[in-house]
Design an enzyme around this catalytic site. Structure first.
Site, PDB file in Angstrom:
ATOM      1  N   SER A   1     -14.957  12.233  -6.462  1.00 27.45           N
ATOM      2  CA  SER A   1     -16.098  12.378  -5.443  1.00 27.45           C
ATOM      3  C   SER A   1     -16.951  13.641  -6.010  1.00 27.45           C
ATOM      4  O   SER A   1     -16.880  13.899  -7.170  1.00 27.45           O
ATOM      5  CB  SER A   1     -15.477  12.715  -4.061  1.00 27.45           C
ATOM      6  N   ASN A   2     -17.840  14.090  -4.971  1.00 28.08           N
ATOM      7  CA  ASN A   2     -18.886  15.252  -5.413  1.00 28.08           C
ATOM      8  C   ASN A   2     -18.974  16.153  -4.320  1.00 28.08           C
ATOM      9  O   ASN A   2     -18.449  16.027  -3.288  1.00 28.08           O
ATOM     10  CB  ASN A   2     -20.003  14.630  -5.744  1.00 28.08           C
ATOM     11  N   ARG A   3     -19.880  17.168  -4.620  1.00 29.49           N
ATOM     12  CA  ARG A   3     -19.838  18.295  -3.487  1.00 29.49           C
ATOM     13  C   ARG A   3     -20.930  18.107  -2.245  1.00 29.49           C
ATOM     14  O   ARG A   3     -21.183  18.865  -1.532  1.00 29.49           O
ATOM     15  CB  ARG A   3     -20.248  19.612  -4.268  1.00 29.49           C
TER      16      ARG A   3
END
Ligand code: CTP
Length: 399
Positions: free
Chosen positions: A208-210
């Site tokens: 995933s990402n932030r």
């Protein structure tokens, strides 16, 4: 958007009246003119002084008050109200208004007004579930009144169930939504995506990402508060579900693409605020990958580019999160993805970046001209983006 709005707050006699004080305070702080009407039963729980101190306005109780300061008649209040909100609304006040009774200042004001009226009921579960209250609720909704469903939780009686007054923020969201219904996006349908996608590696792990989802949620709420019918396609986030918005939950880029394809049928604009992963794992493992396997190499393949591939005559607004050559890269995205507008931000800047409540962005349209916005809250950025959407919709109305 609450600044200068006249909100008539009807307070009836239930144990949740103390929460109406919090609402009066927050609405006043937000710039609204709050005029409180209390019923006689409400006076058993709190004194008018509480509301007078919080709103800097006198509280109206008696229809036949001869005191000059209080001699604002019920017709005047019903006429100046931008919205009337009854918090808490007892089963009794709902029944009275359903039946057209007007035997005190509050019910008379409601009967005489053309302003929208919102009920925030709070009562014992059995009263809420009683067929007569169900019937009254349905009749009120059919007549165009708004009812905020009570929350489920611990009740003053000690039991658990539906009947709690919703949180102040939820009530304020409803007020904003109702006030915004005649806004500049009234009658427009807008699809917003939010959050970072989750691409599974195995049943436990994801890539995933932030992204926090805050920018997308701010856009969805701002569009709703300007009268749009909003669909929010969101990945799992820590944010509260916004009220009055159709929500569709997805995890992966592929799922998001499917939901976007469904949602854009007949939409006026698609705003892709989601941070869509560019890669997904080529083969997701059905079972949890065990560490005994030693070092692990994952093969990643491209996800679909949702924005570039989506078809339709609606406006397409994209984001460009860049760490270098902001303007040049953003212009490329406008061209390559055939966008009407790109919202570019330099993620290395202090006030931008993921998770922050503020953002500093540059808006770039088809002409490539940058509009540099100052650092502002994500909600304010959302409204500036929507200002451009409103202008674009005038210039190129949907076919
Ligand atoms: N986007 C999309 N589908 C993807 C990747 C991105 O729809 N698979 C959308 C994003 O929601 C955003 C815009 O495209 O509105 C640009 O996303 P960004 O990640 O900045 O650009 P990419 O096209 O992925 O290019 P790069 O990561 O190389 O900068």
């Amino acid at each position: 958007m609450l600044t200068g709005k006249t909100i008539v707050l009807g307070v009836t006699g239930g144990i949740a009246v103390y929460k109406a004080a919090d609402l009066a305070s927050k609405l006043t702080q937000a710039g609204a003119v709050v005029r409180v009407i209390m019923t006689k039963n409400a006076l058993e729980f709190v004194t008018p002084l509480t509301f007078e101190a919080l709103t800097s306005n006198s509280v109206i109780i008696d229809m036949f008050d001869t005191d000059a300061e209080h001699r604002i008649n019920h017709i005047a209040l019903s006429e100046i109200a931008d919205v009337i909100v009854i918090v808490p609304a007892t089963a009794n006040v709902m029944a009275k208004i359903t039946g057209g009774l007007a035997d005190d200042m509050l019910t008379t004001t409601v009967l005489a007004t053309h302003a929208p009226v919102i009920f925030a009921p709070a009562m014992h579960t059995a009263m809420w579930e009683n067929p007569v209250t169900r019937e009254n609720s349905a009749k009120l909704v059919n007549r165009g009144y708004y009812i905020i469903e009570p929350a489920v939780g611990r009740l003053a009686s000690g039991g658990l169930g539906q009947g709690r007054l919703p949180e102040t923020e939820v009530i304020i969201s409803h007020i904003k939504m109702v006030l915004g219904q005649k806004g500049d996006l009234a009658g427009k349908r807008i699809v917003v995506t939010a959050g970072g996608t989750h691409e599974p590696i195995d049943p436990v792990r994801v890539i995933s990402n932030r992204s926090s989802g805050k920018m997308g949620y701010a856009l969805a709420e701002a569009a709703r508060d300007r009268g749009a019918e909003v669909t929010l396609i969101t990945t799992p986030t820590a944010l509260n579900r916004p009220v009055g918005i159709r929500i569709s939950e997805v995890e992966t880029a592929v799922q998001m693409q499917k939901e976007v394809a469904k949602a854009v049928i007949d939409t006026h604009a698609l705003i892709m605020a989601a941070a869509v992963a560019d890669y997904q794992v080529a083969e997701t493992s059905v079972n949890k990958i065990k560490k005994e396997r030693g070092d692990l190499t994952l093969k990643l393949v491209h996800t679909p580019d949702i924005l570039a591939e989506v078809k339709g005559t609606f406006l397409k607004i994209g984001f460009a999160a860049e760490s270098q050559d902001l303007i040049a890269n953003a212009r490329k995205k406008v061209k390559n993805k055939k966008l009407d507008l790109v919202v570019a931000n330099d993620i290395t800047e202090e006030h931008s970046g993921f998770g922050a409540d503020t953002n500093k962005v540059v808006l770039i349209g088809k002409d490539g001209m940058p509009e540099n916005l100052a650092v502002m809250s994500k909600r304010a950025v959302a409204d500036r983006i929507l200002d451009r959407v409103v202008r674009l919709l005038v210039d190129q109305p949907k076919a």
